[in-house]
Each structure stands twice: as structure tokens, then as C-alpha cells.
Design an enzyme around this catalytic site. Structure first.
Site, PDB file in Angstrom:
ATOM      1  N   LYS A 227       0.810  -1.229   0.000  1.00 35.87           N
ATOM      2  CA  LYS A 227       0.000   0.000   0.000  1.00 35.87           C
ATOM      3  C   LYS A 227       0.840   1.274   0.000  1.00 35.87           C
ATOM      4  O   LYS A 227       2.044   1.260   0.278  1.00 35.87           O
ATOM      5  CB  LYS A 227      -1.008  -0.046   1.150  1.00 35.87           C
ATOM      6  CG  LYS A 227      -2.176  -0.975   0.768  1.00 35.87           C
ATOM      7  CD  LYS A 227      -3.331  -0.947   1.706  1.00 35.87           C
ATOM      8  CE  LYS A 227      -4.441  -1.857   1.134  1.00 35.87           C
ATOM      9  NZ  LYS A 227      -5.498  -2.146   2.092  1.00 35.87           N
ATOM     10  N   ARG A 261      -4.007  -9.955   4.782  1.00 37.79           N
ATOM     11  CA  ARG A 261      -4.431  -9.967   3.368  1.00 37.79           C
ATOM     12  C   ARG A 261      -3.263  -9.462   2.529  1.00 37.79           C
ATOM     13  O   ARG A 261      -2.875  -8.308   2.645  1.00 37.79           O
ATOM     14  CB  ARG A 261      -5.659  -9.073   3.193  1.00 37.79           C
ATOM     15  CG  ARG A 261      -6.205  -9.039   1.774  1.00 37.79           C
ATOM     16  CD  ARG A 261      -7.368  -8.058   1.669  1.00 37.79           C
ATOM     17  NE  ARG A 261      -7.936  -8.036   0.342  1.00 37.79           N
ATOM     18  CZ  ARG A 261      -7.439  -7.328  -0.673  1.00 37.79           C
ATOM     19  NH1 ARG A 261      -6.372  -6.578  -0.509  1.00 37.79           N
ATOM     20  NH2 ARG A 261      -8.021  -7.363  -1.853  1.00 37.79           N
TER      21      ARG A 261
END
Ligand code: HH2
Length: 298
Positions: A227, A261
């Protein structure tokens, strides 16, 4: 040490806590922020899912709509067209748990009919009022994720007084809403939604303060993989964020995350296994029955 929490998935009760679960991501989209276009082809997506299962993923998360900041919504038929053939192939070829990353009841329902076990709803059941009933009828577990705003607007001006406290209060409210819609608490997991309506500082505060969320008594799922906050820290593009992902993922596990995840299953699974050994002060060699049992059916 992370509190143990039982999650009911498709009528089976799984013990989460002693071993970190890995959720491998497949985005069957042209525009996802890190793997957009890579798995837009059905055959490549299915092969990638099988590879992640072989690498030890506990869950494969299949999505057909990007939620990256500014992404464009996809209609129901197109989303189904993207995910269902891949889901069908994975269901036939492996017994790994499968989650569907969608906010739409019609997509979720079709995915459950093809054998999906878990609903991963980034809107925490807020976008489509019918989705809770679809999950309930299917016996699916549900991941409720926090997001401030919508993918179109969320990064324009995220603001919080106390981000940890506010995300926790939101998740508490969504757990109650899910229960009111008939989903038993044992079927619910929570997720702080790293990067969803948050600045880098908000993401760092949430990861550092993750233990507050374990106080809600439900399994915690965390998605840090590749991210933007990692890119900001390291000044690196999405395809060079593996080490940063591993650091953030392991730290999340140490702070209480039950499920990570990630796009890079093999690498994060190995890192998490070492973290688990430290957290539990015990060695369960990977791939052994003992390691499997540490996080499986009660
Ligand atoms: N992050 C993304 C998508 N779905 N679901 C949960 N529960 N938690 C997350 O942190 C999360 C999520 C965004 O990542 P990705 O799927 O790689 O990108 P895109 O939304 O662009 O497809």
C-alpha cells in the site's frame, strides 16, 4: 499474545490466533493499484490462485472491482463476468477457503452459489442493504472493513480526532448492525481498512494501536500489502514494496492481527510463521499436521 477467536465459516468453526492466517489476493481487474491487468485473463487468474493455495494461503480473496482511490465503479454483470469463472475453477481444483471482495448483494449471491465461503465487504454492509441477507442465507462469514468516504473521495481530505478510537467505534457499530441483520457474531471478522480514507499518519497510528481492535473480541484482518503508506516511507513504487509489506504485516500480527491480506503469499507466510513461533514460543514446522491444526477446525 493475540487472543484466540473462533470464526464460523460455512458452518465450520475455525480457531484463529495460534497461527496467523494468510489471505492471498487476486484482483481480476484492469486497474487495481498493484496487480491491475496482471490477472485480468481467467486462466492466469486461476493459475495464480492455485499457486497461492499451494504456497499455503488459508483464504483466496477474489475481487472484480478495484477500490483504489479514484477508481471507477463496475456494474454487477461485469463484476460477475470477471470473478465467477475464476471462482468456479478454484472451487473445483482446491479446497482452500474462498472469499469474495464485493459490496454488491447480487455478486455475493452468485459467488456463494459457486462455493465462496466468506464475504469481504469493504463497505461493511453499508452500500447494498440486501448483502447481509445474502451472506446470512449462504452461511458465509463476513469481514467488516472500515472506510471513511468512498473510493472516489476517500483520499481527498481524510480527517479524524482519534483515528484508533473512531475506527474501533465504527467497527463496534457495524458488528451490532450485522448482528441485527441476523448474522451471528461468531461469523463476523473486522478490518481497520488500511489506506481507505486515511493519511499515512492515520495508517501508522492504526497499525501501532491495532491491539485496541482485538478488544472487540472478533478476528482482526489487516491489509497492508504494497500500500501507498509503504511507498511513502520507502519512496518506492508498488512493485518494490515487498520488504515493507513483510515488516508491516509481521508487526500487525504481533499487535493482534489474525489474518493478513497479501499479494505475496509465500514470502509473508514464511515471515508470519517465524513471528508466530516467537509469539507462541513454540515451533510448528511449516507444512506439518501440527502447524495446520494450530489454526483449524475446532
Ligand atoms: N484492501 C484492498 C481491497 N480489499 N479488503 C480488506 N478486508 N482489507 C483491505 O485492506 C483491502 C480489502 C485494496 O487492495 P487491492 O485489492 O490490492 O487493490 P484494489 O482495490 O486496487 O484492487
Amino acid at each position: 499474545m493475540r487472543p484466540t477467536s473462533v470464526l464460523n465459516i460455512s458452518g465450520r468453526r475455525y480457531r484463529l490466533g495460534p497461527r496467523t492466517w494468510i489471505m492471498g489476493v487476486i484482483n481480476i481487474t484492469p486497474d487495481s493499484f498493484s496487480d491491475g491487468g496482471l490477472y485480468f485473463d481467467e486462466g492466469r487468474a486461476a493459475a495464480h490462485g492455485l499457486e497461492m493455495a499451494a504456497d499455503g494461503a488459508d483464504i483466496i480473496d477474489i475481487g472484480g472491482e478495484s477500490t483504489r482511490p479514484g477508481s471507477m465503479p463496475v456494474d454487477v454483470e461485469e463484476e460477475k463476468r470477471r470473478i465467477l469463472p475464476v471462482l468456479r475453477r478454484l472451487r473445483h481444483e482446491t479446497d482452500v477457503l474462498i472469499s469474495v471482495d464485493t459490496t454488491k448483494a447480487a455478486v455475493a449471491e452468485a459467488a456463494f452459489a459457486e462455493g465462496a465461503d466468506i464475504l469481504n465487504d469493504t463497505s461493511a454492509l453499508r452500500l447494498d442493504p440486501a448483502i447481509a441477507a445474502s451472506a446470512k442465507a449462504a452461511g458465509a462469514a463476513v469481514i467488516l472493513m472500515h472506510m471513511q468516504g468512498t473510493p472516489q473521495t476517500m483520499q481527498l481530505n481524510p480527517h479524524y480526532g482519534d483515528v484508533v478510537r473512531e475506527v474501533k467505534a465504527f467497527l463496534e457499530e457495524r458488528l451490532a448492525a450485522a448482528e441485527a441483520a441476523g448474522l451471528g457474531r461468531d461469523r463476523l471478522a473486522i478490518d481497520p481498512g488500511i489506506g481507505f480514507g486515511k493519511t499515512t499518519e492515520h495508517n501508522l497510528a492504526l497499525l501501532d494501536g491495532l491491539e485496541a481492535l482485538t478488544g472487540l473480541g472478533r478476528p482482526v484482518c489487516v491489509g497492508v500489502s504494497r500500500k501507498a503508506f509503504i511507498g511513502k516511507i520507502l519512496d518506492l513504487p508498488a512493485d518494490e514494496r515487498l520488504e515493507g509489506t513483510i515488516a508491516a504485516a509481521v508487526l500487525a500480527a504481533a499487535r493482534g492481527a489474525h489474518i493478513l491480506r497479501v499479494h505475496d503469499v509465500r514470502a509473508v507466510k514464511r515471515a508470519a510463521a517465524v513471528a508466530d513461533a516467537v509469539l507462541t514460543r513454540s515451533v510448528r514446522p511449516e507444512g506439518t499436521e501440527e502447524a495446520e491444526k494450530a489454526g483449524h477446525v475446532v
